[in-house]
Design a protein around this motif. Structure first.
Motif, PDB file in Angstrom:
ATOM      1  N   SER A  81      26.254  23.581  55.883  1.00  0.00           N
ATOM      2  CA  SER A  81      26.342  24.755  55.241  1.00  0.00           C
ATOM      3  C   SER A  81      27.923  25.630  56.097  1.00  0.00           C
ATOM      4  CB  SER A  81      25.590  25.504  54.885  1.00  0.00           C
ATOM      5  OG  SER A  81      26.225  26.638  54.762  1.00  0.00           O
ATOM      6  N   ARG A  82      29.115  25.307  56.039  1.00  0.00           N
ATOM      7  CA  ARG A  82      30.261  25.717  56.883  1.00  0.00           C
ATOM      8  C   ARG A  82      30.754  27.137  56.237  1.00  0.00           C
ATOM      9  NH1 ARG A  82      31.123  20.453  59.024  1.00  0.00           N
ATOM     10  NH2 ARG A  82      29.118  19.627  59.153  1.00  0.00           N
ATOM     11  N   ASN A  83      31.072  28.155  57.593  1.00  0.00           N
ATOM     12  CA  ASN A  83      31.289  28.967  57.571  1.00  0.00           C
ATOM     13  C   ASN A  83      33.039  28.641  57.246  1.00  0.00           C
ATOM     14  OD1 ASN A  83      29.565  31.096  57.634  1.00  0.00           O
ATOM     15  ND2 ASN A  83      29.249  30.871  59.239  1.00  0.00           N
ATOM     16  N   SER A 107      36.534  36.138  54.693  1.00  0.00           N
ATOM     17  CA  SER A 107      35.380  34.843  55.316  1.00  0.00           C
ATOM     18  C   SER A 107      34.693  34.572  53.882  1.00  0.00           C
ATOM     19  CB  SER A 107      34.937  35.576  55.803  1.00  0.00           C
ATOM     20  OG  SER A 107      35.314  36.296  57.336  1.00  0.00           O
ATOM     21  N   ASN A 136      31.599  30.255  52.402  1.00  0.00           N
ATOM     22  CA  ASN A 136      31.094  29.597  52.356  1.00  0.00           C
ATOM     23  C   ASN A 136      31.255  28.807  51.625  1.00  0.00           C
ATOM     24  OD1 ASN A 136      27.864  28.745  52.303  1.00  0.00           O
ATOM     25  ND2 ASN A 136      28.789  29.398  54.672  1.00  0.00           N
ATOM     26  N   PHE A 193      28.938  24.779  51.376  1.00  0.00           N
ATOM     27  CA  PHE A 193      27.410  24.322  50.775  1.00  0.00           C
ATOM     28  C   PHE A 193      27.379  22.796  49.957  1.00  0.00           C
ATOM     29  CE2 PHE A 193      26.204  27.522  48.073  1.00  0.00           C
ATOM     30  CZ  PHE A 193      25.540  26.808  47.145  1.00  0.00           C
TER      31      PHE A 193
END
Length: 428
Positions: free
Chosen positions: A254-256, A275, A277, A279
Motif C-alpha cells: 500500500s503506497r501513497n 494525492s 493510493n 495497493f
C-alpha cells in the motif's frame, strides 16, 4: 483630438478574423480514416491530435477522397462505455435470524459495484448488512458494509433498494435485512417473501474506457520516492495515472502517490498537487481468500490548458523496498470521432488550421450510438503535402498594430509642437 479618437477606434477594431470555410491546403496535418463497414463508424483519437489541433478540436474536418472532396459531418464522443448487460443475481437461502430477514445472492462472474434488490412491500426503512463470501451458504466472510434501504411511498417520497458497494468480485453475497415500518406507517409485518429478486448493473469502473496520453518506463529513485517525469504537450487531456508493475512481482503493498503538474517554464510550486493510493491485498485469513488491488489514481490535470506542462509522479515507499514499476501511464478518457459512412472507401481527417471556428453539424446533436457501431481505422499523423499558409486578408494596421501606436505618438508630438508654438505666440 479628432485624429486621436479615430486612431484609437481603428486599433480597437483590429481583431484577428476567424474563418469557417475549410480548405484542404490550409491544414497542416492529415490522417487517413478507413471505415470498416457502411453505416455508423467511430475512430479513436490519440494524444497527437489534441496537441496539433486547435483548442477544443474546433478545426477537425473530415473529407471524402473524391474529386468533389465533400465534407463529412462528425460527432466527438467522450469515453463511450463498455456496457455489459444488467445481470440477474439468483436469490436463495431465504430465512430469518434474530428478527432479521436473511438471504444469499449468487453473483455474476465479473466485478460489480451495485446490487439492486427487488423488494416487495411499502412504507419501510431497512438496514442491510452485506458480507462477501467465497462459498454458497456461508455467513462469515468479508464485510462489505451496512446500507440503508427505504420505501416512503405513502409520504410521496422516493424509494431506494440499491446496495452501493465498492468494486467487488465475490461469487456470493450474504445479506441481513432489519426492516421497520416507516414513520407514520401502520405496524407492518415483513417476511422473507418480500425479497423477490436482485439485479447487478455494470460496474462503474467498467463504464469508463481510457486511452493512452503518455507513457514512460524511466523511473528514478529520490530518497524514499520512486519518481516518473513527463513533459506533456499543450491541450492533451489527462484523467488518470496508471501503474504497471513487473509481472513477476506478487507481494502485497500500500503506497501513497503524489502527482504534481505545472505549466512549463514556471516553478513547481505554482502548480497543483493530487494525492492518491495504490495497493494490492492478496491474503488468506480464517480460511478465506481476499483478492483486491488498485493500480490507478484518478487525476484530472490542468495540463489540458493552452500550454505544455511538466508532470511529476512520486510513489512514497517509506522504509519498504521500492516497487518494481515497469511503466507509468498518463491516460485520458477515450474520445472517438463518429460519422456515417456510405461505403468503406477511405476518408481523410484534416486539422492544424487555427483560424477555423468549430463546425455545427446536426449529427453532433442527434447521434445515437448502438451496438452496430463499426470501428474505423485511423492512420498515423502526416504533414499535409499540399499545405500552404492561409493568406492574411487583414489590413496592414491589423497585421501590425504597433504602427497605430507609432502614428499616435507622432500625432501627439505634432500637437505638442503646435501647443508650444501657440503658447510662445500668445506670450508676445
Amino acid at each position: 483630438m479628432k485624429w486621436i479618437l479615430l486612431l484609437l477606434l481603428w486599433q480597437a477594431g483590429a481583431a484577428v478574423p476567424r474563418s469557417n470555410t475549410p480548405e484542404r491546403q490550409f491544414f497542416l496535418y492529415q490522417r487517413s480514416v478507413v471505415p470498416t463497414a457502411a453505416g455508423q463508424n467511430c475512430a479513436v483519437l490519440d494524444a497527437a491530435t489534441f496537441e496539433h489541433a486547435a483548442p477544443a478540436l474546433r478545426d477537425l474536418r473530415l473529407f471524402a477522397q473524391t474529386a468533389q472532396a465533400h465534407e463529412i459531418p462528425y460527432a466527438i464522443t467522450l469515453s463511450e462505455p463498455v456496457q455489459p448487460n444488467v445481470d440477474p443475481a439468483r436469490v436463495f437461502n431465504r430465512g430469518t435470524k434474530s428478527n432479521k430477514i436473511t438471504f444469499d445472492l449468487a453473483m455474476p462472474h465479473r466485478p460489480y459495484t451495485e446490487v439492486v434488490l427487488d423488494l416487495g412491500g411499502r412504507d419501510y426503512i431497512a438496514s442491510a448488512t452485506v458480507t462477501g463470501t467465497e462459498k454458497a451458504g456461508e455467513t462469515a466472510g468479508t464485510r462489505l458494509g451496512e446500507f440503508t434501504l427505504f420505501d416512503l411511498t405513502s409520504q410521496r417520497l422516493s424509494r431506494s433498494t440499491t446496495l452501493p458497494l465498492q468494486e467487488s468480485s465475490f461469487p456470493y453475497l450474504h445479506v441481513e435485512l432489519e426492516v421497520s415500518p416507516a414513520p407514520g406507517a401502520r405496524h407492518l409485518q415483513f417476511s422473507p417473501s418480500m425479497v423477490l429478486g436482485a439485479t447487478v448493473p455494470p460496474s462503474r469502473e467498467a463504464q469508463t474506457i481510457f486511452a493512452p496520453a503518455a507513457e514512460t518506463s524511466t523511473i528514478t529513485q529520490r530518497g524514499r520516492q520512486s519518481v516518473a517525469h513527463f513533459r506533456l504537450p499543450q491541450r492533451v487531456p489527462v484523467e488518470r495515472v496508471n501503474f504497471v508493475l513487473a509481472p513477476e512481482y506478487r507481494s502485497n503493498f500500500s503506497r501513497n502517490v503524489s502527482i504534481v503538474d505545472y505549466a512549463s517554464g514556471t516553478p513547481a510550486s505554482a502548480g497543483e498537487t493530487i494525492s492518491g493510493n495504490i495497493f494490492r491485498v492478496h491474503v488468506n485469513q480464517a480460511g478465506r481468500d481476499i483478492h483486491q488491488q488498485r493500480l490507478s489514481v484518478p487525476a484530472t490535470l490542468g495540463s489540458n490548458l493552452q500550454s505544455s506542462a511538466e508532470v511529476e509522479i512520486a510513489v512514497n515507499n517509506g522504509d519498504d523496498t521500492p516497487l518494481p514499476i515497469a511503466a507509468v501511464q498518463l491516460q485520458m478518457r477515450q474520445r472517438r470521432l463518429c460519422f456515417n459512412a456510405s461505403s468503406t472507401d477511405p476518408l481523410t481527417l484534416f486539422y492544424g488550421d487555427p483560424t477555423l471556428t468549430a463546425p455545427e453539424y446536426d449529427l453532433a446533436r442527434t447521434i445515437q450510438l448502438g451496438g452496430q457501431t463499426a470501428s474505423a481505422r485511423i492512420g498515423p499523423e502526416q504533414r499535409n503535402p499540399i499545405y500552404m499558409e492561409r493568406p492574411d486578408t487583414r489590413s496592414i494596421t491589423e497585421r501590425n498594430p504597433e504602427l497605430v501606436w507609432v502614428a499616435l505618438l507622432g500625432v501627439i508630438c505634432v500637437l505638442a509642437v503646435i501647443a508650444i508654438r501657440s503658447s510662445r505666440h500668445l506670450s508676445r
